[in-house]
Design an enzyme around this catalytic site. Structure first.
Site, PDB file in Angstrom:
ATOM      1  N   HIS A 181     -41.342  47.619  12.330  1.00  0.00           N
ATOM      2  CA  HIS A 181     -41.699  46.297  12.378  1.00  0.00           C
ATOM      3  C   HIS A 181     -41.845  45.613  11.153  1.00  0.00           C
ATOM      4  CE1 HIS A 181     -43.317  42.895  14.750  1.00  0.00           C
ATOM      5  NE2 HIS A 181     -44.175  42.780  13.854  1.00  0.00           N
ATOM      6  N   HIS A 197     -40.995  41.818   6.799  1.00  0.00           N
ATOM      7  CA  HIS A 197     -41.944  41.272   5.901  1.00  0.00           C
ATOM      8  C   HIS A 197     -41.625  41.819   4.500  1.00  0.00           C
ATOM      9  CE1 HIS A 197     -44.210  39.092   8.632  1.00  0.00           C
ATOM     10  NE2 HIS A 197     -44.468  40.285   9.377  1.00  0.00           N
ATOM     11  N   LYS A 242     -36.773  32.558  12.075  1.00  0.00           N
ATOM     12  CA  LYS A 242     -38.247  32.596  11.947  1.00  0.00           C
ATOM     13  C   LYS A 242     -38.771  31.449  11.248  1.00  0.00           C
ATOM     14  CE  LYS A 242     -41.408  35.975  11.372  1.00  0.00           C
ATOM     15  NZ  LYS A 242     -41.762  36.759  12.436  1.00  0.00           N
TER      16      LYS A 242
END
Length: 309
Positions: A181, A197, A242
């Site tokens: 993730h 990220h 995003k």
């Protein structure tokens, strides 16, 4: 780069979030101190304008979550270039990059971990545990009573937190992990980007024309610089958008693993947030837990260039 805020990547901070007034935040001084220690120990951090160059271009506009109707304020990629030879020559980066193709992108699709992938996971942990950054993080956690001094037990703790598979969607098999993730990224129901990220993954996906940078996100008077190590950005990935992502840029994988592990293990809250002053940045560090595993972890950039001072 990507949940809540969610995007794991280049020492740049990417993620979904609401920009808040940094002056109203209470700074966690203890975490600021240990994170700055780790920052100084991060000898594998890439240097902007030397090891990589970015092109910030225009400021991205507002777009609601789930929408793909986005105006592109950046005609060129975020990363102009990255010294891939240097990346590949550093053991932690080299072993980190081997993990990025080990996952199914869509949640709801069960992951199948091969023996080779388990070996790659362990090799990566072995590499980061040899760095000064992770050694100091381990020492700090021992002092807090959150980790055992035995290195094998600490490695097992890290493996469970970051690599153990779990259900992110109720239907289907075990489809996610903290590492996937945060550092690799996922898509949910083909409608939204979660996680992602990490700056290295961002760069590699951009290089393959799978990710399209749309522009930076910032307050009116807080325009980012090309040498910033934390960024808020907007991007599309596999056709999804995003709206806001936050991520470190240029930092080493061991640094990100260390700070998020400390934040996770020193709290029992479902979602933990802490405002820290790190180098010239003020950040809101966020970790969400999925049982005893990382659900997501990312930094929100509150201010840079010591504007919070």
């Amino acid at each position: 780069m990507a949940s809540g805020y969610d995007f794991g990547w280049i020492p740049v901070l990417l993620s979904l979030f609401t920009l808040t007034d940094a002056s109203s935040q209470t700074v966690n001084q203890e975490l600021s101190n240990i994170f700055n220690e780790l920052w100084k120990l991060d000898v594998n951090r890439m240097e902007p304008l030397t090891n990589y160059n970015i092109s910030l271009q225009g400021k991205a506009g507002y777009i609601p979550q789930g929408s793909t109707n986005v105006v592109d304020h950046a005609s060129s990629p975020l990363f102009v270039n990255v010294d891939e030879a240097k990346l590949s020559s550093i053991t932690t980066y080299a072993r980190f990059m081997k993990l990025l193709d080990n996952y199914e992108r869509s949640t709801g699709v069960a992951e199948r971990v091969t023996a080779e992938e388990v070996t790659e996971n362990n090799s990566f942990l072995d590499a980061i545990l040899e760095t000064a950054v992770m050694k100091r993080a381990h020492q700090y956690l021992i002092g807090k009573g959150k980790s055992r001094s035995d290195l094998r037990q600490f490695k097992s703790q890290l493996y469970y937190m970051w690599f153990r598979l779990y259900h992110r969607e109720r239907n289907g098999g075990e489809d996610s992990s903290g590492f996937e993730h945060v550092f690799v990224g996922e898509t949910k129901f083909g409608r939204e980007i979660m996680g992602l990220h990490n700056w290295v993954q961002f760069y590699l996906q951009e290089k393959q024309n799978l990710l399209d940078y749309k522009g930076y996100k910032a307050r009116a008077n807080d325009v980012p610089d090309a040498d910033d190590h934390v960024l808020n950005v907007q991007f599309s990935w596999h056709g999804l958008v995003k709206p806001v992502a936050s991520a470190f840029v240029g930092v080493s994988p061991e640094f990100e693993m260390a700070v998020f592990t400390i934040l996770f293990l020193t709290s029992t809250e479902k979602t933990t947030t802490a405002v820290v002053n790190l180098d010239e940045y003020q950040l809101e560090m966020v970790v969400h837990r999925h049982g005893r595993c990382i659900g997501t972890a990312y930094p929100k950039l509150l201010s840079s260039n010591n504007r919070h001072m």
